[in-house]
Design an enzyme around this catalytic site. Structure first.
Site, short mmCIF file in Angstrom:
data_model
loop_
_atom_site.label_atom_id
_atom_site.label_comp_id
_atom_site.label_asym_id
_atom_site.label_seq_id
_atom_site.Cartn_x
_atom_site.Cartn_y
_atom_site.Cartn_z
N SER A 280 0.84 -1.20 0.00
CA SER A 280 0.00 0.00 0.00
C SER A 280 0.87 1.24 0.00
O SER A 280 1.98 1.25 0.54
CB SER A 280 -0.89 0.03 1.24
OG SER A 280 -0.13 0.31 2.41
N ASP A 281 0.37 2.30 -0.63
CA ASP A 281 0.96 3.60 -0.36
C ASP A 281 0.73 3.87 1.13
O ASP A 281 -0.14 3.28 1.76
CB ASP A 281 0.32 4.68 -1.23
CG ASP A 281 1.21 5.89 -1.41
OD1 ASP A 281 2.14 6.09 -0.59
OD2 ASP A 281 0.99 6.66 -2.36
N TRP A 282 1.51 4.79 1.69
CA TRP A 282 1.50 4.99 3.13
C TRP A 282 0.13 5.50 3.59
O TRP A 282 -0.32 6.57 3.17
CB TRP A 282 2.63 5.93 3.52
CG TRP A 282 3.90 5.20 3.86
CD1 TRP A 282 4.64 5.36 5.01
CD2 TRP A 282 4.58 4.18 3.10
NE1 TRP A 282 5.72 4.49 5.00
CE2 TRP A 282 5.72 3.77 3.85
CE3 TRP A 282 4.35 3.57 1.88
CZ2 TRP A 282 6.60 2.79 3.41
CZ3 TRP A 282 5.23 2.58 1.43
CH2 TRP A 282 6.33 2.21 2.18
N ALA A 284 -2.72 4.19 2.75
CA ALA A 284 -3.73 4.06 1.69
C ALA A 284 -4.64 2.87 1.91
O ALA A 284 -5.51 2.62 1.08
CB ALA A 284 -3.04 3.92 0.33
#
Length: 781
Positions: A280-282, A284
Site C-alpha cells: 500500500s501507499d502509506w 492508503a
C-alpha cells in the site's frame, strides 16, 4: 467468455460470474463500479522466478501464522527508513527497509540528488535512464535499503495541474513505458527491489485521500483506455521484473486502489502475471480482510487498525483462508530471494540513522563513478525551445547580467545533519508544505531559490548541489566576464552594457497539492521587464510540469528560452555547459506546451467535490486516450511547442525511410502465447521494422532524437512507437532502426479481453517531433 467470468467460474463463484458477463458487454462497463475478481491469484513462480519461489515456499513453510502475518505490515522504525518489515531471527531473516524514492534516496545524509523523472523523460535517453537507475540502486543498497519506493508512472500526467507529474517520465505511455523498463532493470541489477507506483489512475492530489465527510476522488475509466494508456507503462515495468507494485490512494471506479480486486487480482496478478508483492501507499489501506482478498500483500507504514492481530483473528474465525496469508508471505519472501537479498546485502537501514547521535554506522553511499551520470543526466533533460539572433551558445560575453528568483541556492539548502533527517526538511519548511500561491502570483517555495527537484516523498536531499548562479560565476571568472545580478527585484534595472541577460524562473510542485496554475504574471512581468532593457534576454525556467510561455515568448528581445525542468544536484554545471556550447542541447519535450491553458480542455484542472458529488468527488476519464498531443491533433489545436520538440545547435536531415515486415512474423489478429511476467509472451514478437538514415547537416556535434509515430487503423491519427538518440558529428550519417511489436500495432478488444492486431494500412512517420515528421510511409497487415 470474458476473462473476468472465467476467473469467477474457476473460483466457484457462479453469481459473480453471471454479473461479470453482464458488465463486460461494451466499452463503458468500467464506469462507476469496478467488476469483482476473486480469489487473489497465488504466486506460481515459473521462468525467471522459479528458483526464488521454491526457496520462499520452503521458508514460509516453517513459519507460524503469526510470523507470516508479521511479514505483511510495517513496524515503527528506529531508522529513517520510510517503512520497516520486522526480522524473523530464528530463521535469520533480517527484515526489510523500504525507503523513498524514485529520484534518489531521501531523508538521510551522504547521498546524491539525481534528475527527477520529468527530467529523464525530457532527455529521451534509454542509456541515461538505465545508468541513472544503476547509480541510484547502488546508493540505496549501500544504505541498507531493500525496496526503493519508485519509479513513478502514475500519475501519467492526465491532470495538467497535477502536483506530482514531475515524478513520472512523460504523459505519453509508450515513452514512459520504455524509460520505466530501463529504470527497473538498472535499479534491480544492484539487488534493490523497485516499487513501481502509484498503481493506478492516481492522477490528482486534490481529494486523493478521504477527509472529514468527503471520500477520496474516484477515477472512472473504461477498459479500453485503461489498457491502452494507463496500464501500458505498468505492463512494461512488470515485464522488466519489478518486484513490487505500490497501490494508490484514490478510488478506481469507486473502489479504493488498495482494495480493488479488478485492478490487483484481475489486471495485475492475472492478466500481467505479476509474481511480486503489492504494498500500500502509506496509509492508503481502508479495509482489513477486504484488502487482503483484493490482492494487497503488505500494509505500510504498519498494520494500524486493519491488519496485524486482526488478520490472525480473521484466519482463526474463518473470515480469511490461511492460504491467502501464505501467498502474501510467499510473494514477499520470494521477492527478497529473487534479488539475492539473502546474500551479502548490508543490514537493513544500516546507513539510515535516525539522528546524528544514534549508534548507526555513517555510510557515504556516493560513488565517483556516478558523477558523469549526474552531470549528463542533468544536461540532457534541458530543452531549448527558442534561440534567435545567434544568442546561444554564449561566446565569452563582456558582461552577463543575471536576474530572477530561481538562480541561487535556496537559503535552507545547507541543513545540519539533524535537519536532513527530519520531515520538515524533506517536505520543506512549514510555509512550503503546499503549492501555495502568494499574492504576488507564484509559489512561495519556488521564490526561495532554484528548484533542483520537487517536494514531498519524491524530494531529493543531496549532500551537495550547485546552483546556476554558482556555476555561472566560475565560468565568468575563467572568461574574464563581468557580471551583474539582481535576484530580488521584480522590476530590476539592467546595465546597458550587458551583452546578454539571463532571467531565471520556476514552476514549483509538491506532493499533497495540485499546482495553482501553469503560468504566473509575476514571473512573466519580471521577464518582460528585463527584456525591455536587454536585446538578448535568455529565459531559463526550472519547471516541475507544463509551463505556459505565451505571456512573454514573442517579445523581440526574448531571444532564447530553456525548459530546465528538475536537474538534480548538477543543475548549475549542466546549464552552464549548455549555455556556453560545451554540449549541444538534446532534450525534447515529454509533453505539449499550449498557447492557452484552456487549450488542454477538461483535463487542465483536478476534479473537485462539488454539487451532487460534494461528498463523493468523481473524475471521469471520458476523454479516453485523447490526451496531450493526441488531443491537440484530434481537435486541430495549434500548440506553442509540440510533444517531442526541442532545438539543437546543429541541423539534421532524415533520408531513406524503409518499412519492412519481419520474415515469418505471425500476423493473426489475436496473441496466443502463455502468460509470463508482463502478459502473453507473443505480445513482444517483432512484426515489422522501420529504418531511416539521419545526417548531421550542421557544424556542431550533437545528439538527435529520432521519433517514430504510427497511425493504427481506427485509432488516434498518430501515436509514439519508437525513438532513438544517435550522436552525430558534422556531416556524419547513421541509420537507426525501430522494431514494432505485436503490442505496438494492436488495440485493446473489450469483447475478447485481448490485444487485437488490426488488419489494414498503418501510417508510418519519422521525424524530430510529433509535428515535424520528415519522412513517411505505410505498413500493410
Amino acid at each position: 467468455m470474458v476473462a473476468v467470468k472465467q476467473i469467477a467460474l474457476l473460483a466457484g463463484l457462479a453469481h459473480w460470474a453471471d454479473a461479470a458477463e453482464k458488465v463486460i458487454t461494451n466499452d463503458t462497463h468500467f464506469y462507476g463500479q469496478s467488476p469483482p475478481v476473486y480469489p487473489s491469484p497465488e504466486m506460481t513462480g515459473g521462468n525467471e522466478w522459479e528458483a526464488a519461489y521454491q526457496k520462499a515456499k520452503a521458508f514460509v513453510g516453517q513459519l507460524t501464522l503469526e510470523e507470516k502475518v508479521n511479514l505483511t505490515a510495517g513496524v515503527p522504525p528506529n531508522t529513517t527508513c520510510s517503512g520497516v518489515i520486522p526480522a524473523i531471527e530464528r530463521l535469520k531473516f533480517p527484515g526489510m527497509c523500504l525507503s523513498d524514492a524514485g529520484n534518489g534516496l531521501r531523508n538521510t545524509d551522504f547521498v546524491s540528488g539525481f534528475p527527477s523523472g520529468i527530467h529523464v523523460g525530457a532527455s529521451w535517453s534509454k542509456d541515461l535512464a538505465f545508468r541513472r537507475a544503476v547509480a541510484m540502486g547502488a546508493e540505496f543498497r549501500k544504505k541498507g535499503v531493500n525496496v526503493l519506493l519508485g519509479p513513478v508512472v502514475g500519475p501519467a500526467g492526465r491532470t495538467v495541474r497535477g502536483g506530482r507529474n514531475w515524478e513520472g517520465f512523460s504523459v505519453d505511455p509508450w515513452l514512459a513505458g520504455v524509460l520505466v523498463s530501463e529504470t527497473v532493470s538498472g535499479i534491480q541489477e544492484q539487488g534493490v527491489i523497485t516499487s513501481t507506483k502509484h498503481y493506478i489512475l492516481n492522477e490528482q492530489e486534490t481529494h486523493r485521500m478521504p477527509e472529514a465527510n468527503v471520500s477520496a476522488v474516484s477515477s472512472n475509466i473504461d477498459d479500453k483506455t485503461m489498457h491502452e494508456y494507463y496500464l501500458w507503462p505498468f505492463q512494461d515495468a512488470v515485464r522488466a521484473g519489478s518486484g513490487n507494485i505500490m497501490c494508490s490512494y484514490q478510488r478506481i471506479n469507486n473502489s479504493y486502489g488498495c482494495s480493488n480486486s479488478k485492478t490487483l487480482n484481475g489486471l495485475l496478478k492475472t492478466e500481467l502475471g505479476f509474481q511480486g508483492f503489492v504494498v500500500s501507499d502509506w496509509s492508503a489501506q481502508h479495509a482489513g480482510v477486504a484488502s487482503a482478498e483484493a490482492g494487497m500483500d503488505m500494509a505500510m507504514p504498519g498494520p494500524a487498525e486493519f491488519w496485524g492481530e486482526h488478520l490472525v483473528e480473521a484466519v482463526k474465525n474463518g473470515s480469511l483462508p490461511e492460504s491467502r496469508i501464505t501467498d502474501m508471505a510467499t510473494r514477499i519472501i520470494a521477492t527478497w530471494y529473487q534479488f539475492d537479498q539473502d546474500n551479502g546485502i548490508p543490514k537493513p537501514g544500516i546507513g539510515m540513522p535516525s539522528n546524528v547521535l544514534d549508534s548507526h554506522e555513517i555510510v557515504d553511499a556516493r560513488d565517483p563513478a556516478a558523477v558523469p551520470v549526474l552531470l549528463n543526466g542533468a544536461i540532457e533533460g534541458h530543452v531549448l525551445v527558442k534561440n534567435t539572433k545567434n544568442t546561444l551558445p554564449l561566446k565569452k560575453p563582456r558582461k552577463l547580467s543575471l536576474f530572477g528568483y530561481s538562480a541561487t541556492t535556496p537559503d535552507f539548502f545547507s541543513p545540519s545533519r539533524d535537519e536532513q533527517l527530519s520531515d520538515s526538511w524533506i517536505f520543506g519548511k512549514e510555509a512550503y508544505n503546499s503549492n501555495y500561491l502568494s499574492p504576488d502570483g507564484f509559489a512561495t517555495f519556488g521564490r526561495n531559490g532554484t528548484t533542483f527537484g520537487g517536494c514531498g516523498s519524491g524530494a531529493i536531499t543531496p549532500a551537495l548541489a550547485i546552483s546556476p548562479f554558482e556555476a555561472l560565476k566560475w565560468r565568468a571568472a575563467q572568461d574574464g566576464t563581468a557580471t551583474f545580478n539582481n535576484f530580488l527585484s521584480d522590476k530590476p534595472d539592467v546595465d546597458p552594457t550587458s551583452d546578454a541577460c539571463i532571467v531565471f524562473g520556476n514552476a514549483y510542485a509538491c506532493e499533497g497539492n495540485d499546482r495553482p496554475a501553469i503560468q504566473d504574471d509575476y514571473t512573466d512581468d519580471l521577464i518582460k521587464a528585463v527584456a525591455s532593457q536587454c536585446n538578448k534576454t535568455i529565459v531559463v525556467l526550472h519547471n516541475a510540469g507544463i509551463r505556459l510561455v505565451d505571456g512573454f515568448v514573442d517579445h523581440p528581445n526574448i531571444t532564447a528560452v530553456i525548459f530546465a525542468h528538475l536537474p538534480g544536484q548538477e543543475s548549475g554545471p549542466a546549464l552552464t555547459s549548455l549555455l556556453y556550447g560545451e554540449t549541444s542541447p538534446s532534450g525534447r519535450l515529454p509533453y505539449t506546451v499550449a498557447k492557452n491553458d484552456t487549450d488542454y480542455g477538461v483535463v487542465l484542472d483536478p476534479a473537485q467535490a462539488t454539487g451532487e458529488f460534494a461528498y463523493f468527488p468523481q473524475a471521469d476519464f471520458k476523454e479516453g486516450v485523447y490526451l496531450d498531443y493526441r488531443y491537440f491533433d484530434k481537435e486541430g489545436i495549434e500548440p506553442r511547442y509540440e510533444f517531442g520538440f526541442g532545438l539543437s545547435y546543429t541541423t539534421f536531415a532524415y533520408l531513406n525511410l524503409s518499412v519492412d515486415h519481419v520474415s515469418g512474423a505471425n500476423t493473426y489478429p489475436w496473441p496466443g502465447g502463455p502468460i509470463v511476467s508482463g502478459g502473453q509472451t507473443d505480445l513482444w514478437d517483432a512484426i515489422a521494422t522501420v529504418s531511416v538514415d539521419i545526417r548531421n547537416t550542421g557544424s556542431v556535434a550533437s545528439y538527435e532524437v529520432a521519433q517514430l509515430y504510427i497511425g493504427i487503423p481506427g485509432a488516434p491519427a498518430k501515436q509514439l512507437r519508437g525513438f532513438e538518440k544517435p550522436f552525430l558529428r558534422p556531416n556524419e550519417s547513421q541509420s537507426v532502426t525501430f522494431h514494432l511489436t505485436r503490442r505496438d500495432l494492436s488495440v485493446w478488444s473489450v469483447e475478447r479481453q485481448k490485444w487485437q492486431l488490426q488488419q489494414g494500412t498503418y501510417k508510418i512517420y519519422v521525424g524530430s517531433s510529433s509535428r515535424r515528421l520528415h519522412v513517411n510511409g505505410t505498413l500493410d497487415i
